[in-house]
Design a protein around this motif. Structure first.
Motif, PDB file in Angstrom:
ATOM      1  N   ALA A   1      44.073 -41.435   0.241  1.00  0.00           N
ATOM      2  CA  ALA A   1      43.082 -40.362   0.163  1.00  0.00           C
ATOM      3  C   ALA A   1      43.647 -39.157  -0.594  1.00  0.00           C
ATOM      4  O   ALA A   1      42.927 -38.468  -1.307  1.00  0.00           O
ATOM      5  CB  ALA A   1      42.654 -39.940   1.568  1.00  0.00           C
TER       6      ALA A   1
ATOM      7  N   THR B   1      34.821 -38.822   7.846  1.00  0.00           N
ATOM      8  CA  THR B   1      34.514 -37.863   6.786  1.00  0.00           C
ATOM      9  C   THR B   1      33.926 -36.574   7.353  1.00  0.00           C
ATOM     10  O   THR B   1      34.164 -35.493   6.810  1.00  0.00           O
ATOM     11  CB  THR B   1      33.550 -38.473   5.752  1.00  0.00           C
ATOM     12  N   SER B   2      33.170 -36.667   8.435  1.00  0.00           N
ATOM     13  CA  SER B   2      32.637 -35.458   9.078  1.00  0.00           C
ATOM     14  C   SER B   2      33.766 -34.617   9.666  1.00  0.00           C
ATOM     15  O   SER B   2      33.747 -33.381   9.559  1.00  0.00           O
ATOM     16  CB  SER B   2      31.642 -35.835  10.179  1.00  0.00           C
TER      17      SER B   2
ATOM     18  N   ALA C   1      33.483 -44.536   9.228  1.00  0.00           N
ATOM     19  CA  ALA C   1      33.715 -43.724   8.038  1.00  0.00           C
ATOM     20  C   ALA C   1      32.985 -42.385   8.139  1.00  0.00           C
ATOM     21  O   ALA C   1      33.519 -41.343   7.740  1.00  0.00           O
ATOM     22  CB  ALA C   1      33.260 -44.477   6.793  1.00  0.00           C
ATOM     23  N   THR C   2      31.784 -42.389   8.695  1.00  0.00           N
ATOM     24  CA  THR C   2      31.017 -41.150   8.840  1.00  0.00           C
ATOM     25  C   THR C   2      31.705 -40.196   9.800  1.00  0.00           C
ATOM     26  O   THR C   2      31.796 -38.990   9.546  1.00  0.00           O
ATOM     27  CB  THR C   2      29.592 -41.460   9.334  1.00  0.00           C
TER      28      THR C   2
ATOM     29  N   ALA D   1      40.125 -39.712   4.993  1.00  0.00           N
ATOM     30  CA  ALA D   1      39.285 -38.944   4.074  1.00  0.00           C
ATOM     31  C   ALA D   1      40.037 -37.683   3.668  1.00  0.00           C
ATOM     32  O   ALA D   1      40.845 -37.152   4.439  1.00  0.00           O
ATOM     33  CB  ALA D   1      37.953 -38.576   4.732  1.00  0.00           C
TER      34      ALA D   1
ATOM     35  N   ALA E   1      35.529 -32.949   6.834  1.00  0.00           N
ATOM     36  CA  ALA E   1      34.711 -31.848   6.333  1.00  0.00           C
ATOM     37  C   ALA E   1      34.823 -30.630   7.251  1.00  0.00           C
ATOM     38  O   ALA E   1      34.828 -29.488   6.781  1.00  0.00           O
ATOM     39  CB  ALA E   1      33.257 -32.283   6.205  1.00  0.00           C
TER      40      ALA E   1
ATOM     41  N   GLY F   1      34.481 -42.416  -1.012  1.00  0.00           N
ATOM     42  CA  GLY F   1      34.678 -41.165  -0.291  1.00  0.00           C
ATOM     43  C   GLY F   1      35.673 -41.269   0.846  1.00  0.00           C
ATOM     44  O   GLY F   1      35.952 -40.276   1.524  1.00  0.00           O
ATOM     45  N   PHE F   2      36.224 -42.439   1.074  1.00  0.00           N
ATOM     46  CA  PHE F   2      37.270 -42.608   2.090  1.00  0.00           C
ATOM     47  C   PHE F   2      38.175 -43.762   1.680  1.00  0.00           C
ATOM     48  O   PHE F   2      37.806 -44.615   0.873  1.00  0.00           O
ATOM     49  CB  PHE F   2      36.667 -42.850   3.479  1.00  0.00           C
TER      50      PHE F   2
END
Length: 321
Positions: A197, A293-294, A289-290, A258, A297, A241-242
């Motif tokens: 990453a 990535t959250s 993954a969500t 991520a 973020a 994205g990851f």
């Protein structure tokens, strides 16, 4: 005239970029007129991503926009600052003079350019990124471990061709989560999800400089064997994205990660999580993954990353000559 504020700024030299020059021995006083809320010669367009609330924030936001612009562009003329930062000309002169008095910007009279001053560097040096990254991520990695059922979660930074763990949470035998990490823990970046990453933002030339032309170490016999194979892996990371690694470093551990970004839109770390096995099915993989990535973020936001502000500045910059 409702909603229109007229400000008269009258000071010697305040309009140095206007092109007017005094006669020898003659003082000059120029007047800049700013009409806010109405279009005019000195009024820049609102950036596409700026909302009315953001545009109404006024002076504090304009000061920050100028400093961020100079940090990314280095020395710039007053005209360039007015044009690219969408700040009325009279406001730009006034703010730049104040910033100059406080030492946050310096003016080069020979080049007619503004640049960051010593006060800006003093302020920046007080922010130690690894320490801040570790502090801001501790609660996030602990929560991620609990919510996803991961064996562990961690935030890491790149150190040469290794990743160094800054903050980690691990699931203990009784089901609780312990947070903490030894600062000397390092792993090969090309074999870990967090490392990939971090490396995904590097160019082919940068990777060549890091790894050279020889083969890459593969203690388990898995993972990319050359820089070219690593580039293929990293291209997929950028598209998805990851990043993920399936036992490339330790048998039986599947990990995903991520990138974490800082205020200047730069990848400063990576947040990863390790599981006993890869999630089964696309839906389970997307869920993991969500969540990851959250969480990344959230850490990025805590470090000051604002993608809407970055977009507003970069979309207005002229193409290089």
């Amino acid at each position: 005239m409702e909603g229109r504020l007229v400000t008269i700024v009258s000071a010697q030299g305040d309009c140095a970029d206007s092109g007017a020059r005094p006669a020898p021995g003659e003082a000059t006083r120029e007047v800049c007129v700013e009409v806010e809320g109405a279009p005019g010669r000195h009024e820049g367009a609102v950036p596409p991503s700026a909302s009315p609330d953001r545009a109404a924030d006024g002076t504090p936001r304009r000061v920050l926009i100028i400093l961020r612009y100079l940090a990314g562009r280095r020395p710039a003329s007053t005209s360039a600052i007015v044009r690219d930062c969408h700040i009325p000309r009279s406001s730009a002169y006034r703010l730049l003079r104040i910033l100059q008095e406080e030492g946050f910007v310096l003016f080069d009279p020979d080049a007619q350019r503004w640049g960051l001053g010593p006060s800006s560097y003093e302020l920046a040096s007080s922010f130690v990124l690894p320490d801040s990254l570790a502090r801001q991520s501790q609660g996030v990695v602990a929560r991620l471990t609990v919510e996803t059922g991961a064996l562990m979660a961690a935030v890491a930074v790149l150190d040469g061709t290794d990743v160094m763990m800054l903050s980690a949470s691990r699931r203990t035998g009784d089901g609780s989560v312990a947070v903490g990490v030894a600062p000397t823990v390092r792993y090969p970046a090309h074999l870990t999800a967090t490392g990939r990453a971090l490396l995904a933002q590097r160019s082919r030339g940068e990777l060549r400089a890091l790894y050279g032309k020889g083969p890459l170490a593969r203690p388990t016999g898995r993972g990319p064997a050359t820089v070219e194979e690593l580039l293929e892996t990293l291209q997929e990371v950028g598209e998805r994205g990851f990043a993920e690694s399936a036992g490339d470093l330790a048998d039986g551990i599947w990990a995903c990660a991520a990138p974490v970004r800082g205020a200047p839109d730069r990848v400063v770390g990576a947040l990863g999580a390790g599981f006993r096995r890869r999630p089964r099915g696309d839906a389970a993989l997307r869920a993991a993954a969500t969540a990851l990535t959250s969480a990344a973020a959230e850490v990025s936001s805590r470090l000051g990353y604002r993608p809407d502000v970055i977009l507003a500045v970069t979309t207005t910059r002229p193409a290089p000559a």
